[in-house]
Design an enzyme around this catalytic site. Structure first.
Site, PDB file in Angstrom:
ATOM      1  N   GLU A 251       0.823  -1.201   0.000  1.00  0.00           N
ATOM      2  CA  GLU A 251       0.000   0.000   0.000  1.00  0.00           C
ATOM      3  C   GLU A 251       0.865   1.263   0.000  1.00  0.00           C
ATOM      4  O   GLU A 251       0.444   2.313  -0.468  1.00  0.00           O
ATOM      5  CB  GLU A 251      -0.914  -0.021   1.238  1.00  0.00           C
ATOM      6  CG  GLU A 251      -2.079   0.933   1.194  1.00  0.00           C
ATOM      7  CD  GLU A 251      -3.142   0.582   2.229  1.00  0.00           C
ATOM      8  OE1 GLU A 251      -3.960  -0.316   1.960  1.00  0.00           O
ATOM      9  OE2 GLU A 251      -3.155   1.188   3.311  1.00  0.00           O
TER      10      GLU A 251
ATOM     11  N   HIS B  90       6.083 -27.589  -0.831  1.00  0.00           N
ATOM     12  CA  HIS B  90       5.341 -28.671  -1.479  1.00  0.00           C
ATOM     13  C   HIS B  90       4.210 -28.145  -2.356  1.00  0.00           C
ATOM     14  O   HIS B  90       3.385 -28.911  -2.821  1.00  0.00           O
ATOM     15  CB  HIS B  90       4.821 -29.648  -0.426  1.00  0.00           C
ATOM     16  CG  HIS B  90       5.934 -30.334   0.317  1.00  0.00           C
ATOM     17  ND1 HIS B  90       6.232 -31.660   0.148  1.00  0.00           N
ATOM     18  CD2 HIS B  90       6.849 -29.861   1.205  1.00  0.00           C
ATOM     19  CE1 HIS B  90       7.274 -31.987   0.915  1.00  0.00           C
ATOM     20  NE2 HIS B  90       7.653 -30.905   1.571  1.00  0.00           N
TER      21      HIS B  90
ATOM     22  N   LYS C  66     -14.235   1.787  -3.812  1.00  0.00           N
ATOM     23  CA  LYS C  66     -15.251   2.232  -2.851  1.00  0.00           C
ATOM     24  C   LYS C  66     -16.294   3.121  -3.531  1.00  0.00           C
ATOM     25  O   LYS C  66     -17.490   2.979  -3.288  1.00  0.00           O
ATOM     26  CB  LYS C  66     -14.583   2.993  -1.700  1.00  0.00           C
ATOM     27  CG  LYS C  66     -13.770   2.110  -0.764  1.00  0.00           C
ATOM     28  CD  LYS C  66     -13.251   2.917   0.419  1.00  0.00           C
ATOM     29  CE  LYS C  66     -12.219   2.118   1.207  1.00  0.00           C
ATOM     30  NZ  LYS C  66     -11.547   2.930   2.231  1.00  0.00           N
TER      31      LYS C  66
END
Lengths: 424, 424
Positions: free
Chosen positions: B278, B299, B414
């Protein structure tokens, strides 16, 4: 069921142009003449699986649920990722169940092992150890420790009644132990690699023990296998997804960011990291698989995806019908300013967050998005989805011209580690 | 304490060459004249924090531990990542404690919210809601739902005794509620952004409620702040790490893969994804932060790291002294072939896995590795480490010529979401 939506990949594709190549690879795959063709047992498994063993799995699951409060699922990589992804997707988090699954044998962390030992001290315990060779180090270490715990707690005889072994039919270190002790055992087929093994006893026993209907899951495997094996790319979403991954990487998008909008779906991304990363990450090639869980991680990774280095595309896995939903409650004071959402379904709100993000990332952010919409989080849909990703992976790796079914690079660190550990 | 090891970055650096630029940026940072300088409150916080509030935090934590079995920590992004990372690192998983922390308010997932409501139905509950504006949607939704739960369970009067509010000093929607109801409240300073807020009441109240000594953590903040503020790059590991990240990205390593070797450290990586991603993921720049937990993920992701597309370097965070350890037990039959490890410490085995992997990835795989070795998983070391990463981040982002302290890109989704939700 599952829908693929390619409306937001920010390019137009003339599918016909790629059909000859896809047809060629499709025939290599289905006729088992392509790279790694001795590991294609997963392809016809939904038709050819051992029906008697399948019934034994269901009976063992019932027995485990009766005898234990904790099932220790002892395995690493493909021996736990698929079953954990399935159980979390289908049961969700915070499910109140008489049996708790704890995934062990996947770490050398002393802290984790000591803490799990403490945690199970006064609980009724069963173990499902899962290892083809029996010599996978993390799993063998944990199995010795937890087997001794069960033997000390219950005595040898009853311990035999509580240990379930999933391993090779003949070879490996666990098979002789099965023969000597008489543990109930299940088979890991020779021609199905670890990252495809969720469809076998490897995945099915823990999943069934979690109370999930594996008949329905097997039906999902069958239907997915049928649906996603069509040669014609315009009729086969799995092949479309496969090709799209390659076209996006050719455009410089080297990272595939798997996105879910519910935390209990996030382990699908972990399962996909092995399925995809281990299959195509070789010869200096392949997409780097990463993951986020939104909207949670929009508050950490959202800024980067929106405006950071342009190296990624997103593959968003959503659910049409969630496991649970509720209406946002009324508060007459509206002190929190949230009353505009009163009586709205929370899942609807979550979907609007997803759609708003899709628009932000694709339109303003110029980040291509692939959408995979699951009908629900059922056992059937999980099974169906598994074959979407299997068929896509096989096609996408063949298209990249790598063998999707080997993993030569994972031996390097083991060799160094064994030297340090003094293993002969 | 913390050691940085740059022996495996596969390049030689003449630190002196970069000193003039580093000095310039160092002075911009410490004199608060650089980009984003109105969000540098974290810089002197360890000296200037409100001592009276700090004592109130400790008292509130004791009260919460007495009154509740579950503390709902209601916040998103910086309002939960740091405290979750701290609690998991310091307490470990499967810790048997009278108080359980559940992090809510960080998702729209209806499944998760409904399940948590079910789970707490018969438990004693307290809430710590954490939001500067009070209008962060995920957090506000959850707070209304869980506040109503607590009010219905205990009545309004007792609910006031069980709700703790961490918010802005004056502004926002939560402050009026605090004044009206009389909730105990704590302050989110104006000049400390969310991703730096673990050092404030935002992080400290949940951490203290988890039974952790925040005096020792504060001592770690102070010592880390002192240690990692040295101008001379050869004396400042944080600045060395900062510069190394830039040099590696200049070489085409666009992905920083954070690696831990214990699952209870993996949330440090999640906290770092926000802190780094960020802060520097803007203007088309920045490293893409990803994470694995080894040896588990060797793995799944090991093959890609070893042999896949060469786009990454690794930053490995290890612990010298783990929370718990045990010796690998004896089994005279050696049926599992593991007796060569008998009486060896499991943590030692884990360290050999780490060293073997380091060699495999750097020597054979040509993947640069940065090592960060923590002395232990204590509250002090957590605090010390926080300032290592804070100072490194500030320097690395200034070096990249971006403002580390804003996040303009997170508003885009938003805006779209609010339109869809019908918010005015």
């Amino acid at each position: 069921m599952l829908k693929l939506n390619l409306d937001h990949v920010l390019m137009d594709v003339e599918w016909e142009k790629y059909q000859p190549r896809v047809s060629e690879l499709h025939h290599q795959l289905l006729s088992k003449t392509g790279k790694g063709n001795d590991y294609l047992g997963w392809l016809d498994w939904p038709y050819e699986y051992d029906k008697q063993e399948f019934e034994r799995i269901k009976k063992a699951a019932i027995k485990i649920r009766e005898q234990a409060q904790v099932l220790l699922v002892c395995g690493i990589g493909g021996s736990y990722l698929g079953s954990k992804a399935a159980v979390e997707m289908i049961n969700g988090h915070f499910k109140q169940d008489s049996l708790e699954l704890i995934f062990v044998g996947n770490t050398f962390s002393s802290t984790e092992i000591v803490r799990v030992l403490d945690y199970i001290q006064d609980k009724e315990v069963a173990i499902n150890v899962i290892s083809k060779s029996g010599s996978t180090t993390e799993t063998a270490i944990a199995f010795r420790i937890f087997r001794q715990f069960v033997e000390e707690k219950y005595g040898i005889e009853e311990s035999i009644n509580r240990i379930y072994v999933t391993t090779d039919k003949e070879r490996g270190l666990l098979r002789p132990l099965v023969k000597e002790r008489g543990y109930e055992s299940f088979i890991i087929p020779d021609d199905i690699g670890g990252r495809f093994s969720v469809i076998t006893a490897v995945g099915l026993l823990p999943i069934a023990a979690a109370g999930i209907n594996i008949d329905k899951m097997m039906k999902g495997f069958v239907d997915g296998r049928n649906e996603f094996s069509k040669e014609n790319i315009t009729e086969n979403p799995a092949y479309q997804y496969a090709l799209m991954r390659r076209l996006l990487q050719e455009q410089g998008k080297d990272v595939e960011l798997f996105v879910t909008y519910e935390s209990h779906l996030s382990f699908i991304s972990e399962w996909l990291k092995q399925l995809d990363g281990e299959s195509e990450g070789k010869e200096g090639k392949g997409l780097f698989p990463a993951s986020v869980t939104n909207s949670t991680d929009l508050h950490s990774m959202g800024q980067f995806v929106q405006e950071g280095t342009k190296l990624l595309f997103e593959t968003v896995i959503t659910t049409k019908n969630p496991l649970a939903d509720m209406k946002f409650p009324v508060d007459a004071t509206n002190a929190d300013g949230m009353s505009y959402l009163e009586n709205k379904s929370l899942h609807w709100v979550n979907q609007q967050a997803m759609l708003g993000t899709l628009e932000a990332h694709t339109v303003e952010g110029n980040v291509p998005n692939i959408l995979i919409e699951l009908e629900d989080n059922s056992a059937y849909t999980f099974g169906y989805m598994v074959y979407f990703f299997f068929m896509a992976l096989a096609m996408t790796a063949y298209y990249l011209d790598v063998n999707p079914f080997d993993q030569p690079g994972v031996e390097v660190y083991k060799k160094n580690m064994f030297k340090r550990l003094g293993k002969e």
